[in-house]
Design an enzyme around this catalytic site. Structure first.
Site, PDB file in Angstrom:
ATOM      1  N   ASP A 176       0.833  -1.201   0.000  1.00 22.23           N
ATOM      2  CA  ASP A 176       0.000   0.000   0.000  1.00 22.23           C
ATOM      3  C   ASP A 176       0.872   1.258   0.000  1.00 22.23           C
ATOM      4  O   ASP A 176       0.626   2.208  -0.743  1.00 22.23           O
ATOM      5  CB  ASP A 176      -0.908  -0.034   1.234  1.00 22.23           C
ATOM      6  CG  ASP A 176      -2.122   0.876   1.105  1.00 22.23           C
ATOM      7  OD1 ASP A 176      -2.482   1.243  -0.032  1.00 22.23           O
ATOM      8  OD2 ASP A 176      -2.714   1.201   2.141  1.00 22.23           O
ATOM      9  N   HIS A 259      -4.597   3.204  -6.836  1.00 19.93           N
ATOM     10  CA  HIS A 259      -5.789   2.865  -6.047  1.00 19.93           C
ATOM     11  C   HIS A 259      -7.023   2.697  -6.943  1.00 19.93           C
ATOM     12  O   HIS A 259      -7.902   1.891  -6.626  1.00 19.93           O
ATOM     13  CB  HIS A 259      -6.035   3.894  -4.944  1.00 19.93           C
ATOM     14  CG  HIS A 259      -5.280   3.596  -3.678  1.00 19.93           C
ATOM     15  ND1 HIS A 259      -3.951   3.912  -3.529  1.00 19.93           N
ATOM     16  CD2 HIS A 259      -5.648   2.954  -2.535  1.00 19.93           C
ATOM     17  CE1 HIS A 259      -3.539   3.506  -2.323  1.00 19.93           C
ATOM     18  NE2 HIS A 259      -4.555   2.921  -1.704  1.00 19.93           N
ATOM     19  N   HIS A 262      -6.827  -0.717  -8.203  1.00 21.68           N
ATOM     20  CA  HIS A 262      -7.251  -1.594  -7.089  1.00 21.68           C
ATOM     21  C   HIS A 262      -8.774  -1.654  -7.020  1.00 21.68           C
ATOM     22  O   HIS A 262      -9.372  -2.729  -6.972  1.00 21.68           O
ATOM     23  CB  HIS A 262      -6.691  -1.078  -5.765  1.00 21.68           C
ATOM     24  CG  HIS A 262      -7.410  -1.591  -4.552  1.00 21.68           C
ATOM     25  ND1 HIS A 262      -8.591  -1.023  -4.093  1.00 21.68           N
ATOM     26  CD2 HIS A 262      -7.167  -2.637  -3.729  1.00 21.68           C
ATOM     27  CE1 HIS A 262      -9.023  -1.713  -3.046  1.00 21.68           C
ATOM     28  NE2 HIS A 262      -8.171  -2.691  -2.799  1.00 21.68           N
ATOM     29  N   HIS A 275      -6.015  -5.544   0.252  1.00 22.89           N
ATOM     30  CA  HIS A 275      -5.864  -4.177  -0.249  1.00 22.89           C
ATOM     31  C   HIS A 275      -4.437  -3.829  -0.709  1.00 22.89           C
ATOM     32  O   HIS A 275      -4.222  -3.497  -1.872  1.00 22.89           O
ATOM     33  CB  HIS A 275      -6.332  -3.197   0.834  1.00 22.89           C
ATOM     34  CG  HIS A 275      -6.205  -1.764   0.462  1.00 22.89           C
ATOM     35  ND1 HIS A 275      -7.184  -1.076  -0.216  1.00 22.89           N
ATOM     36  CD2 HIS A 275      -5.182  -0.881   0.640  1.00 22.89           C
ATOM     37  CE1 HIS A 275      -6.785   0.166  -0.426  1.00 22.89           C
ATOM     38  NE2 HIS A 275      -5.573   0.315   0.077  1.00 22.89           N
TER      39      HIS A 275
END
Ligand SMILES: [Zn+2]
Length: 365
Positions: A176, A259, A262, A275
């Site tokens: 992340d 993101h 994602h 995540h």
């Protein structure tokens, strides 16, 4: 009104990290209140309960109440916990655990206008220091991001606790945090070009760069050390990169393609990664979209491979590949962070870039 908008960053008032620092909790609590209430998940609370209670007792600020039932940060849970905090007449909230627990704690503190301290029990998230709370439905669908009027008054990261959690958490946290080295610069460039009201600070950009350099230099060693049960300088540096630096960098906004990719991939049936792992793959997709030099992409890819972060589509799970175009479409949703890229990104470009990452990984020696 300045020509290029306002530079803004929201930070926690205090950040303390080190082995055994949980023992200082009571002394910190006493500076802000006298009736603390803990909000946590069951696993997190089991791991720190004895140390938290001992520290609070020693400082003369015993626990006014606790709720260790958080499994998801939902509106219902926030309201339920807030009612219990009011019943206990607590004057400070302590959020213990992973992202869901600390997000719930932060949302409750905002609702009741109380200060909040966060005590992470693992390293998969930087939620502990962020001035927001992500709210989901019971079945884990994203509902909204609540922006808080202030960040936690203290983030207390005991490396004895976070580095003794299963090693997969620190790997997810690195995945992340990896994104901040790419997303924030893209976001900053876009906001500058648009003369937007929200501008990135140079400080955040510098910290992001430092975060990326730390991950590249010490990430693989830190994983090995955590696996061996050792808390070394590499572990402390990487924990700081995840907990403080990536949060500092993202604070005030800053997501871009990684993101968004994602978010798109989460709709694909069969996706089996968490995540941070999916964001790491999304980061490589962003690097390809930006046409970064191959050497740079390969360096990050090798680093991901050494850590066990996914670099092939097949490593994301048994994906139903017929959903890939839909995922690319969702990644380009105008309300998502793909719109923070400094150039227009179409679903076709995302689809091509995802496949290019996959074939680059296949060819990686
Ligand atoms: Zn993230």
């Amino acid at each position: 009104m300045p020509e290029s908008g306002a530079r803004k960053v929201i930070l926690p008032a205090r950040y303390v990290q080190g082995q055994g620092v949980l023992g200082q909790l009571g002394a910190h609590v006493r500076q802000h209140g006298s009736k603390p209430f803990v909000v946590s998940g069951r696993t997190g609370w089991t791991r720190v309960k004895a140390r938290v209670q001992a520290s609070l007792l020693q400082a003369g600020v015993p626990l006014a109440g606790h709720d260790d039932s958080v499994t998801e940060c939902t509106h219902a849970k926030i309201n339920e916990v807030a009612a219990r905090v009011e019943d206990a007449e607590a004057d400070i909230i302590i959020g213990c655990g992973g992202g869901k627990a600390v997000d719930t704690a932060k949302a409750v503190s905002e609702k009741l206008h109380l200060p909040v301290i966060t005590v992470p029990t693992q390293c998969a998230t930087n939620a502990d220091q962020m001035a927001d709370a992500v709210v989901f439905s019971e079945d884990h669908r994203f509902i909204e991001d609540i922006y808080l009027s202030q960040a936690p008054v203290l983030v207390l990261v005991d490396t004895e606790v976070v580095a003794r959690a299963p090693p997969v958490f620190i790997v997810q946290g690195m995945g992340d945090a990896l994104a901040c080295g790419f997303e924030k610069p893209a976001y900053a460039e876009t906001m500058r070009a648009r003369k937007s009201q929200e501008q990135a600070t140079n400080a955040a950009l510098e910290v992001n760069l430092k975060c990326f350099q730390t991950l590249m230099a010490h990430g693989v060693q830190a994983k090995k050390d955590v696996e061996a049960g050792k808390i070394t300088d590499a572990v402390e540096s990487v924990v700081e990169a995840i907990k403080l630096q990536s949060g500092f960098g993202f604070g005030g906004g800053g997501c871009a393609a990684a993101h968004a990719v994602h978010n798109g991939l989460t709709i694909v049936p069969g996706i089996a990664r968490k995540h941070g792992e999916i964001v790491a793959f999304g980061t490589m997709v962003q690097m390809v979209l930006e046409r970064r030099p191959m050497g740079e992409v390969e360096r990050v890819m090798r680093w991901c491979r050494e850590l066990g972060l996914p670099i092939r589509l097949s490593e994301l799970g048994k994906l139903d590949m017929s959903y890939l175009p839909k995922a690319a479409e969702k990644a380009c949703d105008p309300n998502d962070s793909m719109s923070a890229m400094p150039f227009t990104v179409t679903p076709d470009m995302v689809l091509v870039a995802m496949r290019e990452v996959d074939s680059l990984a296949q060819r990686l020696g």
